[in-house]
Motif scaffolding. Structure first.
Motif, mmCIF file in Angstrom:
data_model
loop_
_atom_site.group_PDB
_atom_site.id
_atom_site.type_symbol
_atom_site.label_atom_id
_atom_site.label_comp_id
_atom_site.label_asym_id
_atom_site.label_seq_id
_atom_site.Cartn_x
_atom_site.Cartn_y
_atom_site.Cartn_z
ATOM 1 N N GLN A 1 0.960 -1.258 -0.023
ATOM 2 C CA GLN A 1 0.071 -0.142 0.064
ATOM 3 C C GLN A 1 0.853 1.293 -0.066
ATOM 4 O OE1 GLN A 1 -2.534 -0.587 3.510
ATOM 5 N NE2 GLN A 1 -4.109 -1.870 2.188
ATOM 6 N N GLN B 1 -10.013 -8.241 6.063
ATOM 7 C CA GLN B 1 -8.879 -7.393 5.331
ATOM 8 C C GLN B 1 -8.754 -7.727 3.921
ATOM 9 O OE1 GLN B 1 -5.822 -9.062 7.882
ATOM 10 N NE2 GLN B 1 -5.348 -6.813 8.907
ATOM 11 N N GLU C 1 -11.694 -5.861 2.045
ATOM 12 C CA GLU C 1 -11.251 -4.459 2.073
ATOM 13 C C GLU C 1 -10.316 -4.094 0.999
ATOM 14 O OE1 GLU C 1 -12.065 -0.527 2.629
ATOM 15 O OE2 GLU C 1 -13.333 -2.171 3.373
ATOM 16 N N PHE C 2 -9.338 -4.832 0.929
ATOM 17 C CA PHE C 2 -8.225 -4.690 -0.169
ATOM 18 C C PHE C 2 -8.643 -4.905 -1.495
ATOM 19 C CE2 PHE C 2 -4.544 -6.601 -2.289
ATOM 20 C CZ PHE C 2 -3.625 -5.553 -2.136
ATOM 21 N N LYS D 1 -11.601 -4.531 -2.417
ATOM 22 C CA LYS D 1 -12.606 -3.339 -2.784
ATOM 23 C C LYS D 1 -11.992 -1.979 -3.017
ATOM 24 C CE LYS D 1 -17.083 -1.526 -0.679
ATOM 25 N NZ LYS D 1 -17.904 -1.313 0.374
ATOM 26 N N SER D 2 -10.727 -1.861 -2.525
ATOM 27 C CA SER D 2 -10.200 -0.425 -2.344
ATOM 28 C C SER D 2 -9.098 -0.450 -3.407
ATOM 29 C CB SER D 2 -9.592 -0.086 -1.099
ATOM 30 O OG SER D 2 -8.473 -0.946 -0.805
ATOM 31 N N SER D 3 -8.489 -1.470 -3.773
ATOM 32 C CA SER D 3 -7.372 -1.650 -4.658
ATOM 33 C C SER D 3 -7.255 -2.633 -5.622
ATOM 34 C CB SER D 3 -5.956 -1.836 -3.839
ATOM 35 O OG SER D 3 -6.007 -0.964 -2.653
ATOM 36 N N GLU E 1 -18.067 -6.319 -8.571
ATOM 37 C CA GLU E 1 -17.045 -5.147 -8.924
ATOM 38 C C GLU E 1 -16.044 -5.610 -9.747
ATOM 39 O OE1 GLU E 1 -16.153 -1.197 -9.488
ATOM 40 O OE2 GLU E 1 -18.031 -2.075 -8.365
#
Length: 776
Positions: free
Chosen positions: A60, A107, A110-111, A113-115, A151
C-alpha cells in the motif's frame, strides 16, 4: 520503508519448532503440518500473519508513491508474489485458526474493494481465489462479498471476470440446492437489482448477465427475477435493453439446448447398457446368482439404470408437453409493459438495418402478433405488403417460399384476410419446379381445405371433412350451453340402436326392406304400389321411422290415418301420452325406419288411390303424423334427462365417442389438424420453419466437410504408375493355375491324364505286400 528481506527471515525459535534449520520456510510443507497439528504451530501462524500484514502495508505504501508499471501498481514483483502466497496460505489454514485470523477475511475484502483496479493481474487473482476459498468453506457469507465480486467482473481482466462470475453462480446455486432460503435470496436479489438499475452500464450489464444465468438454471425462478429482467428493457443504455430483449425472445431456444444437454448423458447410458434395462436374465442374476457383494453391485447397477430411464422418460414427457414457460408470463402489468416498450421503440433514434438472415425473425414476430382478437383491418396492410414484396414472378425462389409460408401462418391465425382471387393466384405456385415453392403452395391448399373450402377452386378442394366450413367472424364466440360432448352421447346411442336393429333385421327372414329413396325418407312413403299377384290394397305404417307399430289400445287406427275422405290426421293428447309411455318399452329401441321387423298382424291393408291429389293429401297427412310422433319421442328423451345430471359412465362414454370422432376426422384429414388459438399462442413461431425446404448457401467449411465425408471410403490418391510399381506380394503358381482360363481341349486332356494316373496308382497298390515279412 520496510526491508523486504526482513519479511522472509525467521528467528531460530520458530525454525526449531517447525523442525527446520534452513533460513527459508516452505509454506506448503508448513500448511500440511498445521492441518495435522494446529496447536503445535501457533507460533508459525503468528509469524506468517505478521509477514502478511507487513507485506500488505509495504504494498500500500508503494501504491501511495505511485510506482506504476504496465501490469499494475508496484514496481517490485516480489512484494506482490509474497503477498499473494501468504494470502492463500492463511485462507487454507483459516478453518483451524478462526480466533487468531478473525480479521483476515475483512482485510481481504477491503483490500480488493479499495485496490482491485490498481493491482497486478497475478496478485488480483490470488487474493480473489483466497476470498473464494473462504466463502466456499462458509467462513465468509456470500451476502457480504457479493458486491465485491460483482465489482471484479467490471475490470478488464478476462480470467478474473470468468472466475468471479462462476463463483457467484455456483455459490447461489449451492445455497439453494437442498431447499430455498427465501430471506437470504431476497437480500441477494436486492443487491443485484440495485446494481442493475444503476446508471453505470458495465456494472448493470454484468448484473443482468448474472440474473439471466440464474433464471436459466432455475435457481432464481420467481416472479421478482423475471420482472427485474423485463424491467431491464427500459434501461437508459441501449446495449442493456437489447441484451434483455434478446434473452426474453430466445428463451425457448435456450431451454431446448438445456434439455438436449441434460438428456445426452441419459441417452449414452441407455445406449451403452440396454440389456440391463430389458434383459430378464440380468434381473434374475442380480437377485439369485453370485455372492452377496456381487449381487449388491448388480442391484445397484440396475437401480441406476432404472433411475436414468425414469429421468429420460420425464424429460421426454416434459419436452413433448404443450406447456411453455417464458419470463414474460410473470409480468405484473403485461399491457403496460407492451405499451411502454412500444413507445420506447418509437422514440428510439438508433438506426435499424436488418440483414437478410434476420428478416425471417421479423416475419416470425409479425406472424406471432396475429391472433383472433386482432381486427383484420389492422393487419391487412402488412399482409398485402408481404405478398407484394415476396410473392411475385421476379422474386427469388427462396423469397417466394418464405412469403408463401408466412401467408399460410398468418391465415392460420386470421383466415378472414384471404380472398378468393388472391388465393387462386397463390395456389398456382404448386406447379413450380422448385420443391420449396411447390410445397409451400400445397400447404396453403391443405390449410384452406379445412378452414374455408369455398375459397378454393373445385379441383383443389379434394374431399374436405366439412365442405360448408367457414372462418368465424371477428369477435364471434361460441358459448357452450350444455355439457360439452353430450350431443355425442345421444348420437352415439342412436347409432348403436340403429346398428343393433340392422343386425336383427339380417337374422329375421320376415323383415320388410325399406326403400332408400329420398322421397320415402322425407315423407314416410305413404304412397303404396299395387301388388302384381293380388289386387288387395296395401298401406304403409306411418310411424315407420320411430316405432315398430302403434299399440292397439291407442285411439288412432291405420284406417283413420289413411282415410278415403282425405281428412287431416291429428293425434290427440291421449295418443301422445300413450306414445310417451311406450318410449320406455323395449320395442322402442329398434328403429322401424332402419328395417325393424313388422309382423303380418300389425300391417294394414293397402289402399289404392285413384287420383294424384289424393296421394298428395295422404303424403301430407303422413308427414304431420310423423312430425307429431317425432316430437313425442324427443319429449320422452328430454324427460328422461331432465335432471341434467350425468353419471361417471356417461362421461366415460363421452370420452370414448370423442376419441372415435377425432380418430375418424384425423383419418379423413390425413394427419392434418388445424390447431386452436390457445395452442397457437403457447409457442412462438420458429423462424426456421418459414424457410422449410429452402436450400441455404453453404459456407466454405461446410462444403469442405461434405467433400471429406464423401472421401472417407476411398483410399489415399495414388498415380497409376505408382500403384503398378507398388507390389504387396503376388499369387503362387498353383493359385494362378486355378485362375488361368484353359481351352476346352486342354481341360479334357488334363482330366484324362489325371484319370490314367489314378488308375496306375491303384494297380501298383494291389501288387505291393504290406503285411509282416515271413523270414524275419
Amino acid at each position: 520503508m520496510f526491508n523486504h528481506h526482513a519479511i522472509t527471515a525467521l528467528s531460530p525459535e520458530p525454525l526449531s519448532a517447525s523442525g527446520r534449520s534452513s533460513e527459508k520456510l516452505s509454506l506448503p510443507l508448513l500448511q500440511s503440518k498445521m492441518k495435522c497439528d494446529p496447536d503445535g504451530y501457533e507460533a508459525e501462524l503468528t509469524l506468517v500473519y505478521k509477514q502478511f500484514n507487513a507485506a500488505l502495508d509495504l504494498f500500500q505504501q508503494q501504491a501511495a508513491l505511485n510506482f506504476s508499471s504496465i501490469s499494475g501498481i508496484g514496481s517490485d514483483p516480489n512484494v506482490a508474489k509474497d503477498l499473494g502466497d501468504r494470502a492463500m496460505f492463511l485462507a487454507h489454514v483459516m478453518p483451524f485458526y478462526r480466533k487468531q485470523l478473525a480479521e483476515f477475511p475483512s482485510q481481504l475484502a477491503e483490500f480488493l474493494k479499495s485496490s482491485a483496479p490498481t493491482l497486478p493481474s497475478g496478485l488480483r487473482c490470488h487474493v480473489t481465489q483466497a476470498l473464494i476459498l473462504l466463502v466456499n468453506r462458509q467462513i465468509v457469507d456470500i451476502q457480504a462479498t457479493l458486491a465485491v465480486f460483482m465489482e471484479l467482473q467490471t475490470l478488464g481482466d478476462r480470467n478474473l471476470r470468468k472466475l468471479a462470475f462462476s463463483h457467484v453462480i455456483h455459490s447461489i446455486k449451492r445455497m439453494n440446492q437442498k431447499n430455498k432460503n427465501e430471506p437470504k435470496n431476497r437480500a441477494l436479489q436486492n443487491i443485484m437489482f440495485s446494481i442493475l438499475q444503476a446508471e453505470d452500464e458495465t456494472r448493470a450489464r454484468r448484473a443482468l448477465t448474472t440474473l439471466c444465468e440464474l433464471h436459466r438454471r432455475k435457481v432464481w425462478f420467481d416472479e421478482r427475477t423475471a420482472n427485474a429482467i423485463c424491467k431491464a428493457c427500459f434501461h437508459s443504455s441501449s446495449r442493456i435493453m437489447i441484451a434483455a430483449l434478446s434473452f426474453l425472445l430466445d428463451y425457448e431456444k435456450i431451454e431446448d439446448d438445456d434439455d438436449s444437454d441434460a438428456s445426452s448423458d441419459e441417452d449414452d447410458l441407455t445406449t451403452h447398457n440396454p440389456q440391463v434395462i430389458l434383459s430378464k436374465e440380468a434381473v434374475y442374476k442380480a437377485q439369485h446368482k453370485g455372492t452377496t457383494s456381487s449381487k449388491k453391485k448388480k442391484k445397484a447397477k440396475l437401480q441406476r439404470a432404472m433411475r436414468s430411464m425414469k429421468k429420460q422418460q420425464r424429460l421426454s414427457s416434459e419436452k413433448s408437453s404443450l406447456t411453455y414457460y417464458s419470463p414474460l408470463n410473470h409480468l405484473i402489468d403485461p399491457q403496460g409493459f407492451a405499451e411502454k416498450l412500444f413507445s420506447r421503440l418509437q422514440t428510439c433514434n438508433e438506426r435499424f438495418e436488418p440483414h437478410q438472415r434476420d428478416i425471417t425473425n421479423l416475419l416470425a414476430a409479425a406472424v406471432q402478433a396475429c391472433h383472433d382478437m386482432v381486427p383484420p383491418d389492422a393487419v391487412e396492410p402488412l399482409f398485402k405488403q408481404i405478398v407484394n414484396q415476396f410473392v411475385h414472378d421476379r422474386s427469388r425462389t427462396e423469397a417466394i417460399a418464405v412469403g408463401l409460408n408466412v401467408v399460410r401462418e398468418i391465415c392460420l391465425r386470421m383466415p378472414l384476410l384471404m380472398t378468393d382471387d388472391l388465393l387462386q393466384d397463390l395456389v398456382l405456385y404448386k406447379k413450380s419446379h422448385e420443391k420449396a415453392v411447390s410445397a409451400a403452395a400445397r400447404s396453403l391448399i391443405t390449410l384452406f381445405r379445412e378452414v374455408c373450402p369455398s375459397l378454393l377452386v373445385k379441383k383443389d378442394r379434394g374431399r374436405p371433412t366439412d365442405p360448408k366450413a367457414r372462418p368465424r367472424a371477428f369477435g364471434e364466440v361460441s358459448v357452450a350451453s350444455n355439457v360439452p360432448g353430450v350431443e355425442l352421447l345421444q348420437d352415439g346411442d342412436g347409432n348403436e340402436s340403429a346398428s343393433d336393429g340392422s343386425d336383427d333385421d339380417n337374422d329375421n327372414k320376415e323383415n320388410i326392406d325399406t326403400d332408400g329413396d329420398e322421397e320415402n325418407q322425407l315423407s314416410g312413403d305413404a304412397i303404396g304400389s299395387e301388388d302384381d299377384d293380388s289386387g288387395d290394397d296395401n298401406a304403409i305404417d306411418e310411424d315407420n321411422d320411430t316405432n315398430n307399430s302403434i299399440d292397439d289400445d291407442s285411439g288412432v287406427s291405420e284406417d283413420d290415418l289413411d282415410g278415403d275422405d282425405d281428412e287431416e290426421v291429428e293425434l290427440e293428447a291421449e295418443d301422445v301420452d300413450e306414445l310417451e309411455e311406450g318410449c320406455d318399452s323395449k320395442n322402442s329401441e329398434s328403429d322401424a325406419g332402419d328395417g325393424s321387423p313388422v309382423t303380418k298382424e300389425s300391417m294394414a291393408k293397402k289402399r289404392k288411390f285413384s287420383d294424384f291429389d289424393g296421394q298428395l293429401i295422404a303424403a301430407d297427412t303422413s308427414l304431420r303424423a310423423l312430425k307429431r310422433l317425432a316430437e313425442a319421442k324427443i319429449g320422452c328423451v328430454s324427460s328422461d334427462s331432465s335432471d341434467g345430471i350425468l353419471s361417471n359412465e356417461d362421461f366415460q362414454r363421452i370420452k370414448e365417442l370423442k376419441a372415435k370422432k377425432e380418430a375418424k376426422i384425423a383419418l379423413a384429414q390425413q394427419g392434418f389438424k388445424v390447431p386452436s388459438s390457445d395452442q397457437l399462442s403457447i409457442k412462438r413461431v420458429d423462424p426456421v420453419k418459414l424457410e422449410a425446404h429452402v436450400r441455404q448457401k453453404l459456407s466454405k467449411e461446410e462444403r469442405l466437410a461434405l467433400i471429406r465425408a464423401g472421401r472417407e471410403d476411398r483410399g489415399k490418391y495414388m498415380a497409376r504408375a505408382a500403384i503398378k510399381q507398388k507390389k504387396t506380394g503376388g499369387l503362387s503358381n498353383r493359385q494362378k493355375e486355378h485362375k488361368k482360363a484353359m481351352p476346352l481341349a486342354a481341360k479334357r486332356a488334363k482330366v484324362a491324364k489325371s484319370r490314367q494316373e489314378k488308375k496306375k496308382k491303384q494297380q501298383r497298390a494291389g501288387k505291393q505286400f504290406r503285411g509282416r515279412k515271413a523270414w524275419k
